[in-house]
Design a protein around this motif. Structure first.
Motif, PDB file in Angstrom:
ATOM      1  N   ALA A  54       3.373   8.914   3.328  1.00 32.59           N
ATOM      2  CA  ALA A  54       4.300   9.464   4.322  1.00 32.59           C
ATOM      3  C   ALA A  54       4.065   8.840   5.697  1.00 32.59           C
ATOM      4  CB  ALA A  54       4.155  10.979   4.390  1.00 32.59           C
ATOM      5  N   GLU A  55       2.820   8.506   5.990  1.00 32.90           N
ATOM      6  CA  GLU A  55       2.499   7.877   7.276  1.00 32.90           C
ATOM      7  C   GLU A  55       2.904   6.400   7.293  1.00 32.90           C
ATOM      8  OE1 GLU A  55      -1.662   8.637   7.467  1.00 32.90           O
ATOM      9  OE2 GLU A  55      -1.408  10.721   8.081  1.00 32.90           O
ATOM     10  N   LEU A  56       2.775   5.719   6.154  1.00 33.50           N
ATOM     11  CA  LEU A  56       3.068   4.287   6.096  1.00 33.50           C
ATOM     12  C   LEU A  56       4.561   3.975   5.984  1.00 33.50           C
ATOM     13  CD1 LEU A  56       0.241   3.041   3.700  1.00 33.50           C
ATOM     14  CD2 LEU A  56       0.445   2.588   6.160  1.00 33.50           C
ATOM     15  N   ILE A  57       5.280   4.813   5.278  1.00 32.27           N
ATOM     16  CA  ILE A  57       6.710   4.572   5.066  1.00 32.27           C
ATOM     17  C   ILE A  57       7.460   5.007   6.319  1.00 32.27           C
ATOM     18  CG2 ILE A  57       8.725   5.126   3.646  1.00 32.27           C
ATOM     19  CD1 ILE A  57       6.721   5.755   1.359  1.00 32.27           C
ATOM     20  N   PRO A  58       8.288   4.142   6.877  1.00 30.36           N
ATOM     21  CA  PRO A  58       9.009   4.517   8.103  1.00 30.36           C
ATOM     22  C   PRO A  58      10.059   5.587   7.842  1.00 30.36           C
ATOM     23  CG  PRO A  58       9.673   2.328   7.371  1.00 30.36           C
ATOM     24  CD  PRO A  58       8.581   2.768   6.458  1.00 30.36           C
ATOM     25  N   ALA A  59      10.248   6.433   8.854  1.00 33.41           N
ATOM     26  CA  ALA A  59      11.300   7.448   8.788  1.00 33.41           C
ATOM     27  C   ALA A  59      12.646   6.743   8.856  1.00 33.41           C
ATOM     28  CB  ALA A  59      11.145   8.432   9.938  1.00 33.41           C
ATOM     29  N   GLU A 118      -5.992  16.275  -5.310  1.00 34.05           N
ATOM     30  CA  GLU A 118      -6.178  14.824  -5.274  1.00 34.05           C
ATOM     31  C   GLU A 118      -4.915  14.097  -4.826  1.00 34.05           C
ATOM     32  OE1 GLU A 118      -8.339  13.115  -8.760  1.00 34.05           O
ATOM     33  OE2 GLU A 118      -8.271  15.216  -9.428  1.00 34.05           O
ATOM     34  N   ALA A 119      -3.764  14.677  -5.062  1.00 31.74           N
ATOM     35  CA  ALA A 119      -2.494  14.034  -4.714  1.00 31.74           C
ATOM     36  C   ALA A 119      -2.217  14.083  -3.210  1.00 31.74           C
ATOM     37  CB  ALA A 119      -1.345  14.697  -5.472  1.00 31.74           C
ATOM     38  N   ILE A 120      -2.829  15.017  -2.519  1.00 29.80           N
ATOM     39  CA  ILE A 120      -2.531  15.201  -1.100  1.00 29.80           C
ATOM     40  C   ILE A 120      -2.854  13.948  -0.277  1.00 29.80           C
ATOM     41  CG2 ILE A 120      -3.272  16.465   0.966  1.00 29.80           C
ATOM     42  CD1 ILE A 120      -3.354  18.990  -0.815  1.00 29.80           C
ATOM     43  N   GLY A 121      -4.008  13.354  -0.483  1.00 28.54           N
ATOM     44  CA  GLY A 121      -4.407  12.179   0.297  1.00 28.54           C
ATOM     45  C   GLY A 121      -3.445  11.005   0.154  1.00 28.54           C
ATOM     46  N   PRO A 122      -3.159  10.572  -1.081  1.00 25.35           N
ATOM     47  CA  PRO A 122      -2.220   9.452  -1.239  1.00 25.35           C
ATOM     48  C   PRO A 122      -0.813   9.760  -0.724  1.00 25.35           C
ATOM     49  CG  PRO A 122      -3.455   9.780  -3.259  1.00 25.35           C
ATOM     50  CD  PRO A 122      -3.801  10.915  -2.353  1.00 25.35           C
ATOM     51  N   ALA A 127       8.174  11.479   0.355  1.00 26.92           N
ATOM     52  CA  ALA A 127       6.710  11.618   0.412  1.00 26.92           C
ATOM     53  C   ALA A 127       6.322  12.933   1.081  1.00 26.92           C
ATOM     54  CB  ALA A 127       6.101  10.431   1.158  1.00 26.92           C
ATOM     55  N   TRP A 128       6.999  13.273   2.183  1.00 25.19           N
ATOM     56  CA  TRP A 128       6.691  14.543   2.860  1.00 25.19           C
ATOM     57  C   TRP A 128       7.035  15.727   1.969  1.00 25.19           C
ATOM     58  CZ3 TRP A 128       3.368  14.407   6.461  1.00 25.19           C
ATOM     59  CH2 TRP A 128       3.346  13.409   7.427  1.00 25.19           C
ATOM     60  N   LEU A 129       8.157  15.679   1.286  1.00 23.82           N
ATOM     61  CA  LEU A 129       8.547  16.794   0.418  1.00 23.82           C
ATOM     62  C   LEU A 129       7.608  16.926  -0.770  1.00 23.82           C
ATOM     63  CD1 LEU A 129      12.447  16.513   0.477  1.00 23.82           C
ATOM     64  CD2 LEU A 129      10.981  18.155   1.682  1.00 23.82           C
ATOM     65  N   SER A 130       7.160  15.806  -1.314  1.00 21.02           N
ATOM     66  CA  SER A 130       6.211  15.841  -2.418  1.00 21.02           C
ATOM     67  C   SER A 130       4.872  16.422  -1.952  1.00 21.02           C
ATOM     68  CB  SER A 130       6.033  14.427  -2.962  1.00 21.02           C
ATOM     69  OG  SER A 130       5.612  14.453  -4.282  1.00 21.02           O
ATOM     70  N   LEU A 131       4.461  16.046  -0.768  1.00 21.00           N
ATOM     71  CA  LEU A 131       3.239  16.594  -0.184  1.00 21.00           C
ATOM     72  C   LEU A 131       3.379  18.101   0.010  1.00 21.00           C
ATOM     73  CD1 LEU A 131       0.460  16.003   1.078  1.00 21.00           C
ATOM     74  CD2 LEU A 131       1.646  15.519   3.227  1.00 21.00           C
ATOM     75  N   GLU A 164       0.825  -1.211   0.000  1.00 14.78           N
ATOM     76  CA  GLU A 164       0.000   0.000   0.000  1.00 14.78           C
ATOM     77  C   GLU A 164       0.858   1.259   0.000  1.00 14.78           C
ATOM     78  OE1 GLU A 164      -3.434   2.453   2.406  1.00 14.78           O
ATOM     79  OE2 GLU A 164      -2.730   0.559   3.255  1.00 14.78           O
ATOM     80  N   ALA A 165       1.936   1.264   0.769  1.00 16.63           N
ATOM     81  CA  ALA A 165       2.777   2.465   0.859  1.00 16.63           C
ATOM     82  C   ALA A 165       3.355   2.866  -0.501  1.00 16.63           C
ATOM     83  CB  ALA A 165       3.887   2.261   1.886  1.00 16.63           C
ATOM     84  N   PRO A 166       4.019   1.943  -1.231  1.00 12.39           N
ATOM     85  CA  PRO A 166       4.530   2.377  -2.538  1.00 12.39           C
ATOM     86  C   PRO A 166       3.410   2.709  -3.529  1.00 12.39           C
ATOM     87  CG  PRO A 166       5.022   0.048  -2.170  1.00 12.39           C
ATOM     88  CD  PRO A 166       4.473   0.596  -0.898  1.00 12.39           C
ATOM     89  N   MET A 167       2.272   2.008  -3.429  1.00 14.11           N
ATOM     90  CA  MET A 167       1.159   2.319  -4.320  1.00 14.11           C
ATOM     91  C   MET A 167       0.654   3.740  -4.061  1.00 14.11           C
ATOM     92  SD  MET A 167      -2.297   2.859  -4.752  1.00 14.11           S
ATOM     93  CE  MET A 167      -2.826   2.533  -3.091  1.00 14.11           C
TER      94      MET A 167
END
Length: 163
Positions: A75-80, A66-70, A86-90, A47-50
């Protein structure tokens, strides 16, 4: 709760679709990437990479809202610290919407989370000070001898003197 899976649970179809979607994004074909992702109904442990790929594809199509949700889900699923992209893209999506303060805050968060996991660099300096010798002591007195002891002729036989 994290999804527990084994390699036998991984569908080759899911892997092919995710790989194809990533390839389409590399070729700047976000519409095709979205079609690949939409063809999957279950992502299992992927799910995270998807979510990340979906967010990237939507962002590439300038569908920032629309991109904000995914991207947030990724960013929440992928571990720091691996979720930095993901955070920078958001953050870029929020910036494109004119929500600059939120974008700046997310960028700072992404950078601070990255630094929390960074390997510290050490600057090690060694200062060697000479030991003062007295007037009556010479270096020859302090230096060890590296010669052969006369009592030990076996070493001398192995390493004969040149000359």
């Amino acid at each position: 709760m994290r999804h527990q899976f084994s390699l036998t649970d991984v569908s080759p179809r899911i892997l092919r679709r995710l790989t194809a979607a990533e390839g389409y994004l590399d070729l700047e074909m976000p519409r095709h990437a979205l079609a690949e992702l939409d063809s999957l109904d279950d992502y299992g442990p992927f799910e995270a990479p998807m979510q990340f790929l979906r967010g990237q594809a939507l962002k590439a199509e300038h569908r920032f809202e629309e991109a904000i949700g995914p991207l947030q889900r990724a960013a929440e699923l992928i571990p720091a610290p691996h979720n930095r992209d993901a955070w920078l893209s958001l953050s870029e999506c929020f910036r494109e919407q004119g929500r600059v303060a939120l974008a700046d805050a997310l960028e700072k968060f992404a950078e601070s989370a990255q630094q929390a996991y960074a390997v510290p660099l050490f600057n090690l300096t060694i200062q060697i000070e000479p030991i003062p010798l007295g007037d009556d002591v010479t270096l020859e007195d302090e230096a060890p001898e590296f010669g052969f002891d006369d009592a030990d002729d076996s070493a001398r036989d192995e390493f004969p003197e040149k000359g």
